[in-house]
Design a protein around this motif. Structure first.
Motif, PDB file in Angstrom:
ATOM      1  N   LYS A  69      33.447  45.529  34.861  1.00  0.00           N
ATOM      2  CA  LYS A  69      32.483  46.270  34.054  1.00  0.00           C
ATOM      3  C   LYS A  69      31.079  45.702  34.238  1.00  0.00           C
ATOM      4  O   LYS A  69      30.902  44.583  34.724  1.00  0.00           O
ATOM      5  N   MET A  70      30.108  46.468  33.818  1.00  0.00           N
ATOM      6  CA  MET A  70      28.716  46.042  33.869  1.00  0.00           C
ATOM      7  C   MET A  70      28.555  44.663  33.219  1.00  0.00           C
ATOM      8  O   MET A  70      28.987  44.468  32.075  1.00  0.00           O
ATOM      9  N   GLY A  71      27.958  43.734  33.942  1.00  0.00           N
ATOM     10  CA  GLY A  71      27.731  42.402  33.397  1.00  0.00           C
ATOM     11  C   GLY A  71      28.867  41.432  33.654  1.00  0.00           C
ATOM     12  O   GLY A  71      28.700  40.231  33.448  1.00  0.00           O
ATOM     13  N   ASP A  72      30.014  41.920  34.111  1.00  0.00           N
ATOM     14  CA  ASP A  72      31.144  41.041  34.397  1.00  0.00           C
ATOM     15  C   ASP A  72      30.893  40.335  35.732  1.00  0.00           C
ATOM     16  O   ASP A  72      30.698  40.997  36.756  1.00  0.00           O
ATOM     17  N   GLY A  73      30.880  39.006  35.711  1.00  0.00           N
ATOM     18  CA  GLY A  73      30.662  38.243  36.939  1.00  0.00           C
ATOM     19  C   GLY A  73      31.747  38.485  37.977  1.00  0.00           C
ATOM     20  O   GLY A  73      31.518  38.345  39.167  1.00  0.00           O
ATOM     21  N   TRP A  74      32.935  38.850  37.510  1.00  0.00           N
ATOM     22  CA  TRP A  74      34.019  39.151  38.449  1.00  0.00           C
ATOM     23  C   TRP A  74      33.874  40.611  38.865  1.00  0.00           C
ATOM     24  O   TRP A  74      34.603  41.489  38.436  1.00  0.00           O
ATOM     25  N   GLN A  75      32.871  40.861  39.692  1.00  0.00           N
ATOM     26  CA  GLN A  75      32.481  42.241  39.973  1.00  0.00           C
ATOM     27  C   GLN A  75      33.471  42.946  40.887  1.00  0.00           C
ATOM     28  O   GLN A  75      33.575  44.167  40.844  1.00  0.00           O
ATOM     29  N   TYR A  76      34.167  42.190  41.721  1.00  0.00           N
ATOM     30  CA  TYR A  76      35.235  42.784  42.540  1.00  0.00           C
ATOM     31  C   TYR A  76      36.411  41.828  42.500  1.00  0.00           C
ATOM     32  O   TYR A  76      36.301  40.683  42.934  1.00  0.00           O
ATOM     33  N   THR A  77      37.525  42.278  41.960  1.00  0.00           N
ATOM     34  CA  THR A  77      38.727  41.442  42.007  1.00  0.00           C
ATOM     35  C   THR A  77      39.814  42.201  42.761  1.00  0.00           C
ATOM     36  O   THR A  77      40.017  43.405  42.548  1.00  0.00           O
ATOM     37  N   TYR A  78      40.484  41.471  43.612  1.00  0.00           N
ATOM     38  CA  TYR A  78      41.426  42.090  44.543  1.00  0.00           C
ATOM     39  C   TYR A  78      42.533  42.848  43.823  1.00  0.00           C
ATOM     40  O   TYR A  78      43.030  43.847  44.319  1.00  0.00           O
ATOM     41  N   THR A  79      42.922  42.361  42.653  1.00  0.00           N
ATOM     42  CA  THR A  79      44.040  42.977  41.945  1.00  0.00           C
ATOM     43  C   THR A  79      43.624  44.193  41.109  1.00  0.00           C
ATOM     44  O   THR A  79      44.469  44.855  40.524  1.00  0.00           O
ATOM     45  N   ALA A  80      42.331  44.491  41.058  1.00  0.00           N
ATOM     46  CA  ALA A  80      41.881  45.645  40.274  1.00  0.00           C
ATOM     47  C   ALA A  80      42.329  46.947  40.927  1.00  0.00           C
ATOM     48  O   ALA A  80      42.581  46.997  42.134  1.00  0.00           O
ATOM     49  N   GLN A  81      42.409  48.006  40.111  1.00  0.00           N
ATOM     50  CA  GLN A  81      42.915  49.288  40.621  1.00  0.00           C
ATOM     51  C   GLN A  81      41.849  50.363  40.721  1.00  0.00           C
ATOM     52  O   GLN A  81      42.050  51.374  41.374  1.00  0.00           O
ATOM     53  N   LYS A  82      40.718  50.133  40.053  1.00  0.00           N
ATOM     54  CA  LYS A  82      39.691  51.176  40.034  1.00  0.00           C
ATOM     55  C   LYS A  82      38.325  50.639  40.462  1.00  0.00           C
ATOM     56  O   LYS A  82      37.956  49.508  40.133  1.00  0.00           O
ATOM     57  N   ILE A  83      37.582  51.494  41.127  1.00  0.00           N
ATOM     58  CA  ILE A  83      36.194  51.200  41.494  1.00  0.00           C
ATOM     59  C   ILE A  83      35.278  52.013  40.582  1.00  0.00           C
ATOM     60  O   ILE A  83      35.501  53.209  40.373  1.00  0.00           O
ATOM     61  N   ARG A  84      34.270  51.311  40.037  1.00  0.00           N
ATOM     62  CA  ARG A  84      33.337  51.960  39.105  1.00  0.00           C
ATOM     63  C   ARG A  84      32.015  52.338  39.760  1.00  0.00           C
ATOM     64  O   ARG A  84      31.213  53.054  39.162  1.00  0.00           O
ATOM     65  N   GLY A  85      31.789  51.784  40.944  1.00  0.00           N
ATOM     66  CA  GLY A  85      30.529  52.054  41.611  1.00  0.00           C
ATOM     67  C   GLY A  85      30.378  51.171  42.826  1.00  0.00           C
ATOM     68  O   GLY A  85      31.220  50.306  43.092  1.00  0.00           O
ATOM     69  N   PHE A  86      29.305  51.393  43.557  1.00  0.00           N
ATOM     70  CA  PHE A  86      28.971  50.548  44.697  1.00  0.00           C
ATOM     71  C   PHE A  86      27.662  49.886  44.334  1.00  0.00           C
ATOM     72  O   PHE A  86      26.644  50.549  44.130  1.00  0.00           O
ATOM     73  N   LYS A  87      27.725  48.583  44.239  1.00  0.00           N
ATOM     74  CA  LYS A  87      26.693  47.844  43.540  1.00  0.00           C
ATOM     75  C   LYS A  87      25.823  47.066  44.500  1.00  0.00           C
ATOM     76  O   LYS A  87      26.332  46.376  45.383  1.00  0.00           O
ATOM     77  N   GLN A  88      24.512  47.162  44.309  1.00  0.00           N
ATOM     78  CA  GLN A  88      23.627  46.253  45.021  1.00  0.00           C
ATOM     79  C   GLN A  88      23.594  44.967  44.220  1.00  0.00           C
ATOM     80  O   GLN A  88      23.271  44.975  43.025  1.00  0.00           O
ATOM     81  N   THR A  89      23.924  43.865  44.878  1.00  0.00           N
ATOM     82  CA  THR A  89      24.077  42.597  44.166  1.00  0.00           C
ATOM     83  C   THR A  89      23.333  41.471  44.870  1.00  0.00           C
ATOM     84  O   THR A  89      23.070  41.538  46.079  1.00  0.00           O
ATOM     85  N   HIS A  90      22.992  40.450  44.074  1.00  0.00           N
ATOM     86  CA  HIS A  90      22.388  39.220  44.606  1.00  0.00           C
ATOM     87  C   HIS A  90      23.141  38.021  44.052  1.00  0.00           C
ATOM     88  O   HIS A  90      22.634  36.909  44.033  1.00  0.00           O
ATOM     89  N   GLN A  91      24.343  38.263  43.585  1.00  0.00           N
ATOM     90  CA  GLN A  91      25.059  37.262  42.787  1.00  0.00           C
ATOM     91  C   GLN A  91      25.596  36.100  43.622  1.00  0.00           C
ATOM     92  O   GLN A  91      26.404  36.304  44.519  1.00  0.00           O
ATOM     93  N   PRO A  92      25.200  34.859  43.299  1.00  0.00           N
ATOM     94  CA  PRO A  92      25.735  33.714  44.028  1.00  0.00           C
ATOM     95  C   PRO A  92      27.147  33.323  43.590  1.00  0.00           C
ATOM     96  O   PRO A  92      27.911  32.809  44.404  1.00  0.00           O
TER      97      PRO A  92
END
Ligand code: CA
Length: 767
Positions: A69-92
């Protein structure tokens, strides 16, 4: 005939299998990269805490499918089942979180909130390359593809037959702006979302241009659709429609962003030029192949190749380019310190506590050209903000301990990098070493440290023993750089003497480092298995080895080589006991040590990562060879659960890549790498100066993991180290590998790597 054919087939299959075990030569290393390595992670157990970065090396922005979800640092987790968007990120990292993020999501039907627009997906329909991403969004029957440039990207969206084809733009909460310009098929806006480290007027401006006119357009605020074309608020976005399309209709979008202005975002969009989707993807592929090809591996298993190049990929993002090129071609950047547009380079998104150890040393060996820009960026950090960053994300963040910018600056210069203002950087080091700055810059507890030679345990400064040990190494870095710059003798002597401050924390009773009170007594009670408290994300058994500059001094304190080796051995023999009372729960780094089955060895975090290389300082290099090969085999795989803890912006990957080369930079700022055991039959470094250095080990294998003999440029080489300056001149080191340790090689004190206390030029040794 049938019978013999069958026998022949069996032989053929066996021989193919045998050959298939080793990859001879890698021509397209990008094909071995798995960007999903490390993405199967959670807050309480990290297998890397990475997300797939669809980007160019050190690009200003990255793209990732977003499952969190928005603001969640775990922006992509392999075990997730749904994609909410394609995000431009700068997250280290998920712990540092993101800034200036926004997302794009194609949908079939007018649903735009992050839950309603989410779609099921499968890894079976996902193609994940560094330069290309594709996925099938099942709920919407839409395929989305992305290919990036450094500051822009192309999207290609393939719709089903529908009268409700839409694209949602989400500019995120905490203050955003959106404007739809239907006449130009364009959307502009900005996101101000951030997780600290940037000034309050910070914005990430974006522009998105489609190749088809909108048949409808809306803006939205939180969960409500609006009819206005322009909207500013806490959380705004847009939805544009491309109604009544036939199945297979392709919609193209070009996207770019800027930290300076919408106009500059338009300028950055020119990176795409007239290139179509395939051309951008082809160029990205070529850039990745060229960058990864500076290290060419031969004669490893396909798994080893995949792990090696996936790790190398992960080392080529942070710190990212925060700078942009204006319309006249001038290099400019938005300053996170003063909020102005300034000239010159700037980078962000790395914590030196992690990356001084091996990531920066690797840049200095293989990619000094990009580190030259990074060093010039550090000059600007200091000029604009008054301090060097210790954790920039961007700006200053008070996260970890240490003043390790000293090592990052010193190692670059001492490895021969030039072309930036080293005098200003040296002044910045002196400033940081003698002052406590804001947000974790400089040195917390500097007055105590300079007066007592350590940061006391009982004066209310956390992680004090870790600070002391790191400051002492940082002082060594300043000493080494000061010497190279011809600084005055009394200044050099001061930093040389401070470099020995680690001795103040050595407890002879436990033969371990221990917190010390202001009155000179040790912290009591003392539990060597206690994480945190006097130390940082580790215990005394992890931090005791943090004397990179003077391992011989540590050996002497422990009572000699035998005792030292016995202490090293103990790390693997002890059970993974831990005291987590400082944190109140087992932090994920503790759990990662506990489950690795290597006793107290905690490779999932940085403090102990160099420890395996210390046996060579005590004449038993075969133990290093055994443990580094064991760790490479056991703790790294090019799979979603393939790291043994946080990857941390290239550092944990750099351990693997250096180790696969056969050496490791135990002490940055010296002209030595400590030898381990190479992983491949052959590895060639194609250096930026045009030279090549070959590391060959023709009979290397899973079982032939010990170094029987080494020959460096034609001469038998019994030292437990190799000089980076020798490597940079080009040449070859040939290893003969064996299945049993050669206990006669590397055993003499003259073979041991560098230690400050035995350095004849050490001013403390000059009577
Ligand atoms: Ca870490």
């Amino acid at each position: 005939m049938l019978k013999s054919l069958s026998a022949f087939s069996t032989l053929l299959i066996i021989s193919c299998l045998a050959n298939a075990q080793f990859v001879d030569k890698v021509t397209d290393p990008v094909d071995y990269v798995n960007p999903l390595m490390g993405s199967q992670s959670l807050g309480d157990l990290s297998n890397g805490n990475t997300y797939p970065s669809i980007a160019l090396p050190w690009g200003m922005n990255f793209w990732t499918p977003q499952t969190g979800k928005m603001g969640d640092g775990w922006q992509y987790t392999y075990t997730a089942q749904k994609i909410r968007g394609f995000k431009q990120t700068h997250q280290p990292s998920p712990w540092m979180n993101d800034y200036g993020e926004f997302s794009i999501m194609p949908v079939n039907g007018l649903h735009f909130t992050e839950d309603s627009r989410a779609s099921w997906f499968s890894h079976k329909t996902e193609i994940v390359k560094p330069y290309y991403y594709s996925v099938y969004l099942a709920d919407d029957d839409i395929t989305t593809e992305i290919t990036p440039t450094e500051r822009a990207a192309r999207f290609r969206i393939t719709f089903p037959r529908t009268d409700s084809a839409y694209v949602v733009i989400d500019a995120y909460n905490k203050g955003s702006y959106i404007k739809v310009i239907p006449g130009e098929n364009k959307i502009v806006g900005y996101s101000t979302r951030n997780s600290e480290g940037v000034p309050s007027n910070f914005k990430n401006y974006f522009v998105i241009v489609f190749d088809k006119p909108f048949t409808s357009s809306h803006t939205w605020k939180d969960k409500e659709l609006e009819d206005s074309v322009e909207l500013k608020g806490e959380h705004v976005g847009a939805v544009v429609g491309f109604s009544s399309v036939v199945r297979g209709t392709v919609l193209n979008a070009r996207v770019a962003s800027s930290f300076i202005s919408i106009e500059q975002a338009e300028q950055n969009l020119k990176e795409i030029g007239n290139d179509n989707f395939e051309q951008i993807a082809d160029k990205g592929r070529a850039i990745w192949n060229k960058t990864l090809s500076r290290v060419s591996a031969e004669g490893g298993t396909i798994d080893q190749m995949r792990t090696f190049y996936s790790c190398l990929y992960r080392m080529l993002f942070f710190p990212l380019k925060l700078y942009e090129k204006d319309a006249t071609g001038r290099i400019v950047h938005y300053s996170p310190f003063n909020g102005k547009v300034e000239d010159g380079y700037l980078f962000a998104g790395t914590g030196f506590w992690d990356t001084f150890r091996a990531l920066y040393p690797f840049l200095n060996l293989v990619y000094p050209d990009i580190n030259r820009e990074m060093q010039a960026g550090l000059v600007n950090d200091y000029k604009e903000g008054g301090w060097l960053p210790e954790w920039s994300s961007p700006g200053y963040r008070d996260v970890m301990v240490g003043n390790n910018s000293a090592s990052v600056v010193a190692d670059a210069y001492l490895k021969g990098n030039r072309g930036y203002d080293i005098q200003t950087l040296y002044q910045a080091l002196l400033h940081g070493a003698n002052n406590a700055g804001p947000e974790g810059t400089g040195r917390v507890g500097v007055d105590y440290y300079n007066k007592l030679g350590y940061v006391p345990y009982n004066v209310g400064i956390n992680e004090n023993a870790a600070r002391t040990l790191e400051y002492a190494f940082d002082d060594f870095s300043i000493y080494q750089l000061g010497k190279a710059l011809g600084r005055p003798a009394d200044e050099l002597k001061l930093y040389a003497s401070r470099a020995m401050n680690y001795k103040n924390l050595f407890d002879p009773e436990h033969k371990l480092m221990r917190g010390k009170n202001q009155d000179g007594s040790f912290e009591s009670p003392f539990n060597p298995f206690k994480w945190g408290d006097a130390f940082t994300e580790g215990n005394s058994w992890h931090y005791t080895w943090g004397v990179f500059q003077d391992i011989q001094g540590l050996i002497d304190l422990m009572g000699g080589r035998k005792q030292f080796v016995s202490m090293l051995d103990s790390v693997f023999v002890m059970p993974p006991t831990f005291d987590d009372s400082y944190y109140g729960f087992p932090i994920h780094e503790i759990r990662e040590m506990q489950i690795a089955g290597m006793g107290q060895y905690a490779h999932g975090n940085q403090p102990i990562q160099h420890m395996l290389y210390l046996y060579g300082y005590a004449g038993e290099p075969w133990k290093t060879q055994y443990w580094v090969r064991e760790s490479m085999r056991k703790l790294y795989q090019a799979t979603p659960d393939g790291y043994c803890g946080d990857e941390d912006n290239g550092q944990t990957s750099a351990w693997y890549v250096f180790s696969a080369l056969g050496f490791y930079p135990v002490c940055p700022g010296t002209d030595q790498y400590v030898l381990g055991a190479p992983l491949f039959k052959k590895l060639t470094l194609h250096l930026d100066n045009g030279k090549q250095f070959v590391i060959s080990a023709p009979n290397n294998s899973r079982t032939n993991l010990y170094v029987e003999k080494a020959v460096l440029n034609g001469q038998v080489w019994d030292k437990n180290w190799i000089a980076p300056s020798t490597i940079r001149q080009g040449g070859e080191i040939q290893f003969t590998m064996g299945a049993t340790p050669n206990k006669a090689r590397g055993t003499e004190p003259s073979d041991y790597p560098y230690s400050f206390s035995t350095d004849k030029s050490n001013p403390l040794n000059v009577k």
